[in-house]
Design an enzyme around this catalytic site. Structure first.
Site, mmCIF file in Angstrom:
data_model
loop_
_atom_site.group_PDB
_atom_site.id
_atom_site.type_symbol
_atom_site.label_atom_id
_atom_site.label_comp_id
_atom_site.label_asym_id
_atom_site.label_seq_id
_atom_site.Cartn_x
_atom_site.Cartn_y
_atom_site.Cartn_z
ATOM 1 N N MET A 29 0.854 -1.203 0.000
ATOM 2 C CA MET A 29 0.000 0.000 0.000
ATOM 3 C C MET A 29 0.885 1.247 0.000
ATOM 4 O O MET A 29 0.427 2.336 0.349
ATOM 5 C CB MET A 29 -0.941 -0.018 1.200
ATOM 6 C CG MET A 29 -1.891 -1.217 1.145
ATOM 7 S SD MET A 29 -3.445 -0.982 2.010
ATOM 8 C CE MET A 29 -2.894 -0.733 3.665
ATOM 9 N N HIS A 33 8.972 1.160 3.497
ATOM 10 C CA HIS A 33 10.053 1.199 4.483
ATOM 11 C C HIS A 33 10.947 -0.018 4.250
ATOM 12 O O HIS A 33 10.666 -0.832 3.352
ATOM 13 C CB HIS A 33 9.489 1.224 5.913
ATOM 14 C CG HIS A 33 8.446 0.169 6.158
ATOM 15 N ND1 HIS A 33 8.743 -1.169 6.208
ATOM 16 C CD2 HIS A 33 7.100 0.262 6.345
ATOM 17 C CE1 HIS A 33 7.655 -1.856 6.439
ATOM 18 N NE2 HIS A 33 6.620 -1.019 6.509
ATOM 19 N N GLY A 35 11.170 -2.774 5.614
ATOM 20 C CA GLY A 35 10.442 -4.054 5.618
ATOM 21 C C GLY A 35 9.965 -4.407 4.211
ATOM 22 O O GLY A 35 10.144 -5.540 3.745
ATOM 23 N N HIS A 36 9.352 -3.424 3.531
ATOM 24 C CA HIS A 36 8.900 -3.669 2.152
ATOM 25 C C HIS A 36 10.097 -3.967 1.238
ATOM 26 O O HIS A 36 10.037 -4.828 0.374
ATOM 27 C CB HIS A 36 8.214 -2.419 1.570
ATOM 28 C CG HIS A 36 6.925 -2.055 2.229
ATOM 29 N ND1 HIS A 36 6.779 -0.921 2.990
ATOM 30 C CD2 HIS A 36 5.719 -2.660 2.214
ATOM 31 C CE1 HIS A 36 5.533 -0.844 3.416
ATOM 32 N NE2 HIS A 36 4.865 -1.884 2.967
ATOM 33 N N GLN A 152 -2.969 -12.352 7.740
ATOM 34 C CA GLN A 152 -3.140 -12.037 6.312
ATOM 35 C C GLN A 152 -2.443 -13.103 5.451
ATOM 36 O O GLN A 152 -3.005 -13.616 4.477
ATOM 37 C CB GLN A 152 -2.557 -10.662 6.023
ATOM 38 C CG GLN A 152 -2.387 -10.355 4.547
ATOM 39 C CD GLN A 152 -2.017 -8.905 4.303
ATOM 40 O OE1 GLN A 152 -2.862 -8.043 4.376
ATOM 41 N NE2 GLN A 152 -0.761 -8.630 3.994
ATOM 42 N N MET A 183 8.527 -3.382 11.714
ATOM 43 C CA MET A 183 8.380 -2.242 10.800
ATOM 44 C C MET A 183 6.972 -2.201 10.234
ATOM 45 O O MET A 183 6.413 -3.232 9.851
ATOM 46 C CB MET A 183 9.390 -2.339 9.669
ATOM 47 C CG MET A 183 10.774 -2.045 10.150
ATOM 48 S SD MET A 183 11.890 -1.781 8.762
ATOM 49 C CE MET A 183 13.410 -1.591 9.654
ATOM 50 N N SER A 184 6.398 -0.982 10.198
ATOM 51 C CA SER A 184 5.042 -0.799 9.679
ATOM 52 C C SER A 184 4.919 0.647 9.226
ATOM 53 O O SER A 184 5.498 1.546 9.841
ATOM 54 C CB SER A 184 4.029 -1.061 10.807
ATOM 55 O OG SER A 184 2.782 -0.507 10.485
ATOM 56 N N SER A 185 4.151 0.861 8.172
ATOM 57 C CA SER A 185 3.931 2.233 7.701
ATOM 58 C C SER A 185 3.255 3.059 8.784
ATOM 59 O O SER A 185 3.385 4.276 8.834
ATOM 60 C CB SER A 185 3.062 2.223 6.445
ATOM 61 O OG SER A 185 3.669 1.416 5.466
ATOM 62 N N ARG A 186 2.506 2.375 9.655
ATOM 63 C CA ARG A 186 1.766 3.106 10.700
ATOM 64 C C ARG A 186 2.674 3.572 11.847
ATOM 65 O O ARG A 186 2.245 4.393 12.652
ATOM 66 C CB ARG A 186 0.627 2.247 11.226
ATOM 67 C CG ARG A 186 -0.505 2.106 10.200
ATOM 68 C CD ARG A 186 -1.722 1.391 10.752
ATOM 69 N NE ARG A 186 -2.838 1.481 9.849
ATOM 70 C CZ ARG A 186 -3.293 0.480 9.084
ATOM 71 N NH1 ARG A 186 -2.715 -0.697 9.130
ATOM 72 N NH2 ARG A 186 -4.327 0.661 8.283
HETATM 73 O O1 PAF Z 1 -0.218 -5.852 3.569
HETATM 74 C C1 PAF Z 1 -0.613 -4.929 2.837
HETATM 75 O O2 PAF Z 1 0.069 -3.921 2.644
HETATM 76 C C2 PAF Z 1 -1.974 -5.042 2.192
HETATM 77 O O3 PAF Z 1 -2.884 -5.692 3.003
HETATM 78 C C3 PAF Z 1 -1.934 -5.698 0.794
HETATM 79 C C4 PAF Z 1 -1.445 -7.122 0.858
HETATM 80 C C5 PAF Z 1 -1.014 -4.885 -0.111
HETATM 81 C C6 PAF Z 1 -3.323 -5.715 0.172
HETATM 82 O O4 PAF Z 1 -3.822 -4.423 0.014
#
Ligand code: PAF
Length: 287
Positions: A29, A33, A35-36, A152, A183-186
């Protein structure tokens, strides 16, 4: 790096590439960061072509959540993906992505109802719907998902299995800040003081994991009490602390012993101010 916003163009490009190359995909989304970026680096090792999507999916935000204020940093994200030599960034708009009176949904009924599914009704339906659509559009052979969002990951694995989606889901371990916070965007919503309180979350995860290692015959109740005590030593609000089997994600009864649970896993969700943060760890042999 090619940047596309049209689903049709994305799918046509992927179908062309797929004749010769495997496609590895990282759905995000945005507000990328480290993590991604680790997921992207992993994807680069899997397929010849690496596709990343950035799409803040309105379907997975529950009423009252942070959809409007979710950080959108497309230009900075593009730069980082460019540096990692990503082949294609797919960044559609809401209107383009869910066009033509969109009305289909995918639901993984049981795994979605526990843990975060209970606190965020409809959230996982939004995630599975967007992911299946993204898998179709990107024609991915591999998709990389982080274990921070363990539920998820499990829900997506089940969807892929149930619906015979022809791709492999590749899990990636949680990437943490220096003090252990996942790590999280939030995390960027946190004030410096809240950021210090949030460090209690990984501390608690470690504490529970260590206690479980020391005594596999410990009860779920004593582990959860330990977690609750540790978390509430700072001003944060517990949404849930639970232990569940990785297979079912159904929270176990407090009286049960850890050793009686198949692939036990600890889950925590808290609010620090208005920011919801989650973490988890295996309590089984692989921990
Ligand atoms: O983990 C996320 O960032 C979201 O849930 C995803 C997998 C991109 C789906 O919108």
């Amino acid at each position: 790096m090619l940047v596309l916003s049209s689903s049709q163009e994305m799918q046509q490009t992927a179908l062309r590439w797929k004749r010769e190359h495997a496609i590895a995909f990282v759905p995000t989304m945005g507000c990328l960061h480290e993590g991604h970026l680790r997921l992207v680096r992993k994807a680069r090792t899997l397929g010849k072509k690496c596709v990343v999507s950035i799409f803040v999916n309105p379907l997975q935000f529950v009423k009252g959540e942070d959809y409007e204020k979710y950080p959108r940093t497309l230009e900075a994200d593009k730069e980082r993906l460019n540096e990692l030599e990503v082949d294609l960034l797919f960044a559609p708009t809401d209107k383009e992505f869910y066009r033509g009176g969109f009305q289909s949904e995918v639901q993984v009924s049981q795994l979605s109802q526990h843990l975060c599914g209970k606190s965020r009704p409809g959230h996982f339906r939004g995630v599975t719907t967007v992911c299946l659509k993204l898998f179709q559009i990107t024609q991915a052979d591999y998709a990389v998902f982080g274990e921070k969002d363990f539920q998820q990951l499990r829900v997506i694995q089940q969807m892929v299995l149930d619906l015979n989606v022809p791709l492999a889901i590749i899990p990636h371990e949680i990437v943490r800040e220096e003090d252990g916070l996942a790590m999280s965007s939030r995390n960027r919503y946190l004030t410096p003081e809240q950021r210090r309180w949030a460090a209690k979350i990984p501390e608690t995860v470690n504490l529970v994991r260590e206690r479980a290692k020391l005594n596999p015959n410990v009860s779920v109740e004593s582990l959860l009490e330990l977690a609750q005590r540790n978390l509430t030593s700072v001003p944060l609000t517990i949404d849930y602390v639970e232990i569940a089997s990785e297979r079912t994600l159904k929270p176990e009864k407090r009286s049960i012993l850890l050793s009686a649970i198949e692939a036990p896993h600890f889950f925590v969700a808290v609010k620090v101010g208005s920011t919801r943060l989650i973490d988890n760890t295996s309590l089984g042999a692989r921990s």
